[in-house]
Write a protein that holds these residues in place. Sequence first.
Motif, PDB file in Angstrom:
ATOM      1  N   GLU A  17      35.760  67.973  28.595  1.00 11.82           N
ATOM      2  CA  GLU A  17      35.191  68.850  27.571  1.00 11.82           C
ATOM      3  C   GLU A  17      35.177  68.203  26.187  1.00 11.82           C
ATOM      4  N   ARG A  18      35.809  67.054  26.025  1.00 10.26           N
ATOM      5  CA  ARG A  18      35.929  66.440  24.702  1.00 10.26           C
ATOM      6  C   ARG A  18      34.957  65.284  24.502  1.00 10.26           C
ATOM      7  N   VAL A  19      34.236  64.889  25.547  1.00 12.24           N
ATOM      8  CA  VAL A  19      33.359  63.720  25.461  1.00 12.24           C
ATOM      9  C   VAL A  19      31.900  64.147  25.617  1.00 12.24           C
ATOM     10  N   LEU A  20      31.121  63.915  24.576  1.00 14.73           N
ATOM     11  CA  LEU A  20      29.696  64.235  24.606  1.00 14.73           C
ATOM     12  C   LEU A  20      28.897  63.137  25.284  1.00 14.73           C
ATOM     13  N   GLY A  21      29.289  61.887  25.055  1.00 12.58           N
ATOM     14  CA  GLY A  21      28.547  60.772  25.623  1.00 12.58           C
ATOM     15  C   GLY A  21      29.381  59.507  25.621  1.00 12.58           C
ATOM     16  N   LEU A  22      29.034  58.587  26.536  1.00 14.32           N
ATOM     17  CA  LEU A  22      29.711  57.302  26.652  1.00 14.32           C
ATOM     18  C   LEU A  22      28.724  56.168  26.430  1.00 14.32           C
ATOM     19  N   ILE A  23      29.102  55.205  25.602  1.00 14.09           N
ATOM     20  CA  ILE A  23      28.357  53.958  25.439  1.00 14.09           C
ATOM     21  C   ILE A  23      29.311  52.856  25.877  1.00 14.09           C
ATOM     22  N   LEU A  24      29.030  52.262  27.024  1.00  9.96           N
ATOM     23  CA  LEU A  24      29.959  51.333  27.657  1.00  9.96           C
ATOM     24  C   LEU A  24      29.346  49.934  27.702  1.00  9.96           C
ATOM     25  N   VAL A  25      30.076  48.953  27.225  1.00 15.53           N
ATOM     26  CA  VAL A  25      29.596  47.575  27.165  1.00 15.53           C
ATOM     27  C   VAL A  25      30.368  46.745  28.181  1.00 15.53           C
ATOM     28  N   SER A  26      29.646  46.204  29.171  1.00  7.48           N
ATOM     29  CA  SER A  26      30.252  45.419  30.258  1.00  7.48           C
ATOM     30  C   SER A  26      31.487  46.124  30.818  1.00  7.48           C
ATOM     31  N   PRO A  27      31.326  47.373  31.255  1.00  9.15           N
ATOM     32  CA  PRO A  27      32.500  48.145  31.685  1.00  9.15           C
ATOM     33  C   PRO A  27      33.011  47.722  33.055  1.00  9.15           C
ATOM     34  N   ILE A  28      34.259  48.066  33.321  1.00  9.19           N
ATOM     35  CA  ILE A  28      34.866  47.899  34.629  1.00  9.19           C
ATOM     36  C   ILE A  28      35.327  49.273  35.107  1.00  9.19           C
ATOM     37  N   CYS A  29      35.318  49.465  36.421  1.00  9.55           N
ATOM     38  CA  CYS A  29      35.702  50.780  36.947  1.00  9.55           C
ATOM     39  C   CYS A  29      36.517  50.688  38.219  1.00  9.55           C
ATOM     40  N   LYS A  30      36.533  49.521  38.858  1.00 11.93           N
ATOM     41  CA  LYS A  30      37.298  49.361  40.092  1.00 11.93           C
ATOM     42  C   LYS A  30      38.719  48.904  39.791  1.00 11.93           C
ATOM     43  N   ALA A  31      39.592  49.038  40.792  1.00  9.22           N
ATOM     44  CA  ALA A  31      40.880  48.360  40.719  1.00  9.22           C
ATOM     45  C   ALA A  31      40.614  46.859  40.770  1.00  9.22           C
ATOM     46  N   PRO A  32      41.465  46.047  40.155  1.00  6.22           N
ATOM     47  CA  PRO A  32      41.187  44.606  40.152  1.00  6.22           C
ATOM     48  C   PRO A  32      41.170  44.024  41.561  1.00  6.22           C
ATOM     49  N   SER A  33      40.220  43.133  41.804  1.00  2.67           N
ATOM     50  CA  SER A  33      40.198  42.408  43.066  1.00  2.67           C
ATOM     51  C   SER A  33      41.401  41.458  43.112  1.00  2.67           C
ATOM     52  N   TRP A  34      41.686  40.909  44.299  1.00  3.19           N
ATOM     53  CA  TRP A  34      42.788  39.958  44.391  1.00  3.19           C
ATOM     54  C   TRP A  34      42.539  38.758  43.491  1.00  3.19           C
ATOM     55  N   THR A  35      41.281  38.330  43.387  1.00  2.72           N
ATOM     56  CA  THR A  35      40.956  37.186  42.531  1.00  2.72           C
ATOM     57  C   THR A  35      41.245  37.497  41.072  1.00  2.72           C
ATOM     58  N   GLU A  36      40.783  38.671  40.613  1.00  2.09           N
ATOM     59  CA  GLU A  36      41.030  39.039  39.218  1.00  2.09           C
ATOM     60  C   GLU A  36      42.521  39.257  38.971  1.00  2.09           C
ATOM     61  N   TRP A  37      43.192  39.885  39.930  1.00  2.00           N
ATOM     62  CA  TRP A  37      44.615  40.164  39.771  1.00  2.00           C
ATOM     63  C   TRP A  37      45.409  38.864  39.614  1.00  2.00           C
ATOM     64  N   LEU A  38      45.123  37.872  40.466  1.00  2.00           N
ATOM     65  CA  LEU A  38      45.816  36.592  40.381  1.00  2.00           C
ATOM     66  C   LEU A  38      45.468  35.859  39.083  1.00  2.00           C
TER      67      LEU A  38
END
Length: 353
Positions: free
Chosen positions: A141-162
Amino acid sequence: MGESSDSVSIDIDLIPLGGKECTVKTSKGSVSVLVCGDQEKPALITYPDVALNYVSCFQGLLFCPDAASLLLHNFCIYHIDAPGHELGADVISSDEPLLCVDDLADQVAEVLDFFGLREVLCLGVTAGAYVLTLFAMKYKERVLGLILVSPICKAPSWTEWLYNKVLLNLLYFYGMCGLLKECLLQRYFSKELRCSVQGAESDIILTCRRLLDERQSLNVMRFLQAINTRHDLSEGLKDLQCKTLIFAGESSPFHAESVYMSTKMNNKICALVEVQACGSLVTEEHPNSMITPLECFLMGFGYHRQLHVASSSSNGSNPASPSSHSCIAPELLSPESLGIKLKPIRTRVDVEI
């Protein structure tokens, strides 16, 4: 200043950019907020990527005249830095508990509570985009809109995690060393910008290097650790009801994830803009490529650029004046036609008629 653990207090100093730098104490710890503009105006909050702050993440965009006439004219901007990422920050005490991504999202909510902000627009880059997306899910209820630049949304892959584990070790043992800065620059910018044909580094790269030198490595570790243990937001994206505009730098290491994120959201309220020859930090590398999509997006909320009377009288085709709005078809605000493909200089828009 406040006796209870849930109190919020603030210290204010004037800063050279003309805003007010505030230290807001929340139940999750202190956070720095730069307030730019008239607080009677609608609110736009920003959140930067790992190891960056409002200067290194949003200055390029906001210093564009067209962006200033659109954003600074219509909004009071609240630049929220990740804990310990503000200019001149001290090392966060080891006694302070490590924050997870949910804590960071809740901290944003407490900042809004302090300033008395009920509804906001959000602008975030990569890790900051994740925090604001999570905030939008928890406080719909507090967010009217999102402007996202190169966003991430997944859990980190094993490659990114390492890879992030390697960065965390570098931060712990060597601080903000040369190798770490190279890794971060690869995260932010395209190869074209980092590897100049002339041999000399661009002003953007040189400035970013200097600003990274000012970061407290242990504070950066805390933010990176939170992002490296993030959870997958994919299932919740379809339930978001706020309008969303996603910019994806085609040379960003997170390009595929940004595109994936756009496919998981309701296509009636989400638009994807891909910027060619650009890394994650579109706000600094190609900020001019953001202007037209931002203008179309914000028109849906009733916001327009500021009228420059003097320049428009001397040049009838001034692109920064609202007269240019007549060239933007209302259909551009539909989800189908907001699927825009941008080049660094020219904009190509495919509109179905």
